[in-house]
Scaffold this active site. Structure first.
Site, PDB file in Angstrom:
ATOM      1  N   CYS A 148     -17.516  -1.681   8.412  1.00  0.00           N
ATOM      2  CA  CYS A 148     -16.922  -0.345   8.435  1.00  0.00           C
ATOM      3  C   CYS A 148     -16.006  -0.257   7.229  1.00  0.00           C
ATOM      4  O   CYS A 148     -15.002  -0.980   7.152  1.00  0.00           O
ATOM      5  CB  CYS A 148     -16.144  -0.130   9.737  1.00  0.00           C
ATOM      6  SG  CYS A 148     -15.160   1.393   9.795  1.00  0.00           S
TER       7      CYS A 148
ATOM      8  N   CYS B  44     -11.251   0.565  18.746  1.00  0.00           N
ATOM      9  CA  CYS B  44     -10.879  -0.100  17.501  1.00  0.00           C
ATOM     10  C   CYS B  44      -9.464  -0.659  17.606  1.00  0.00           C
ATOM     11  O   CYS B  44      -8.549   0.016  18.105  1.00  0.00           O
ATOM     12  CB  CYS B  44     -10.970   0.879  16.338  1.00  0.00           C
ATOM     13  SG  CYS B  44     -12.568   1.723  16.218  1.00  0.00           S
TER      14      CYS B  44
ATOM     15  N   CYS C 178       0.846  -1.201   0.000  1.00  0.00           N
ATOM     16  CA  CYS C 178       0.000   0.000   0.000  1.00  0.00           C
ATOM     17  C   CYS C 178       0.879   1.248   0.000  1.00  0.00           C
ATOM     18  O   CYS C 178       1.687   1.446   0.915  1.00  0.00           O
ATOM     19  CB  CYS C 178      -0.924  -0.004   1.217  1.00  0.00           C
ATOM     20  SG  CYS C 178      -1.901  -1.516   1.402  1.00  0.00           S
TER      21      CYS C 178
END
Length: 378
Positions: A225, A132, A92
């Site tokens: 999400c 999270c 990424c």
């Protein structure tokens, strides 16, 4: 029936009375304003029409839709905790945790359950209602002990009365079921950008692999999400493409994080310039129009926005933020800072599990007619 009209402001002489014609919304935006439930049959051309609406009109329309489906005074406070740093095999282009980039980040093993629960306790004491957990992994294959520990983390956080979300890379159907059984509230797996631009950002995981993980999550009964990152070098058409992907899923994501790229030294995107704030606002507002019941979260990069810019995003439909000490490997606004900001704007924290079931309210937008504008001498 909604009738939404905005007034045009014309230059005029002092003390005169002149006609001021109404400005009608497009039929697509008007339909969004009149909707009583979400739809997943959007076309790219429809989303483009909404996205390209004049920004003041778009923001007003998004704010109207937001008030129809949400309490506009409530903001969900989320805290993101890094449970496994660096060493990821993915490429990424934006990520400091890729082993392919020379960012100086040291890889670390999975943290202990006790460490996570201690951090969650601090977050709850500071007002966060969703905790999270993020791990820098491509997928969960062969990570049985890791999954076992993460399930214990999920169970512990839920035991505190908090929502809990994890992002662990790609997961299969069985892993998703195990996380659901542990009490997981939501699973984050961003699609990042449009399908067309995606190969320019990532080559080690396909767009369809991301969608497959999202389907596994949905099939397990876990809230999805999923959102994207702005500022990767994409065009406005890619913002539209991103929203098209999200808004045409079988059901809309429960939450949609909107990230602004934080360029990190050593990554291929280290020299990218920040997007104009108007692009961020336009994306937030369009997301609210096409996904009216989703939580829209200001995620990474929020720290670069001025307070007034954040407030305008809240008005346009953003109703969640990440707050706390860090966001994985980037800076984050702190609890005290965010608490004071929300109080200044008359906002407060959303309670845990407040969006599990939304109550639809009939909110009628009054028809505004103004054939003449009177300007009197003072």
């Amino acid at each position: 029936m909604f009738r939404h009209r905005l007034l045009a402001i014309s230059r005029r002489s002092y003390g005169t009375v002149i006609p001021s014609p109404s400005v009608r919304t497009s039929s697509v935006l008007q339909n969004a304003l009149e909707a009583t439930a979400p739809r997943n049959t959007w076309t790219k051309s429809e989303i483009q029409e909404i996205y390209n609406t004049g920004l003041m009109d778009l923001t007003f329309a998004a704010a109207t839709i937001h008030r129809r489906f949400h309490d506009p005074s409530k903001i969900q406070l989320c805290t993101l905790h890094n449970i496994k740093t660096g060493g990821c095999s993915e490429d990424c282009s934006y990520c400091s945790q890729s082993s392919r980039h020379k960012t100086g980040l040291k890889a670390t093993p999975l943290v202990s359950v006790e460490t996570v629960l201690s951090a969650a306790k601090v977050a709850k004491e500071n007002g966060s209602t969703r905790f999270c957990l993020g791990a820098a992994w491509r997928d969960m294959r062969g990570r049985k002990s890791g999954l076992r520990n993460i399930k214990a983390m999920v169970e512990g956080v839920r035991g505190m009365g908090m929502e809990v979300c994890v992002t662990l890379g790609m997961i299969d159907a069985q892993q998703a079921k195990e996380l659901k059984d542990a009490g997981l509230t939501a699973y984050n797996h961003n699609v990042d950008t449009s399908r067309e631009f995606y190969p320019s950002v990532i080559t080690t995981r396909s767009y369809d692999e991301r969608l497959a993980t999202i389907q596994n999550v949905r099939d397990a009964g876990i809230n999805v999400c999923s959102g994207g990152i702005l500022g990767l070098g994409e065009t406005k058409e890619d913002h539209i493409g991103l929203l098209y992907t999200l808004s045409t899923m079988p059901s809309h994501p429960e939450s949609v994080p909107i990230n602004a790229l934080v360029p990190i030294k050593g990554t291929p995107l280290q020299d990218n310039k920040p997007l104009p704030f108007t692009d961020i606002l336009r994306t937030v507002a369009t997301a609210r129009c096409v996904m009216p019941t989703s939580i829209v979260r200001l995620a990474a990069g929020r720290i670069t926005l001025k307070e007034e810019e954040q407030a305008l995003c809240f008005m346009a439909g953003a109703n969640a933020v990440f707050t706390g000490e860090r966001m994985l490997t980037t800076d984050c606004s702190g609890w005290d800072e965010d608490r004071a900001m929300l109080e200044r704007w008359g906002l407060g924290p959303m309670k845990s599990f407040a969006r599990e079931e939304y109550v639809e309210k009939e909110v009628e937008v009054p028809e505004v007619k103004a054939k003449e504008t009177l300007v009197e001498a003072v």
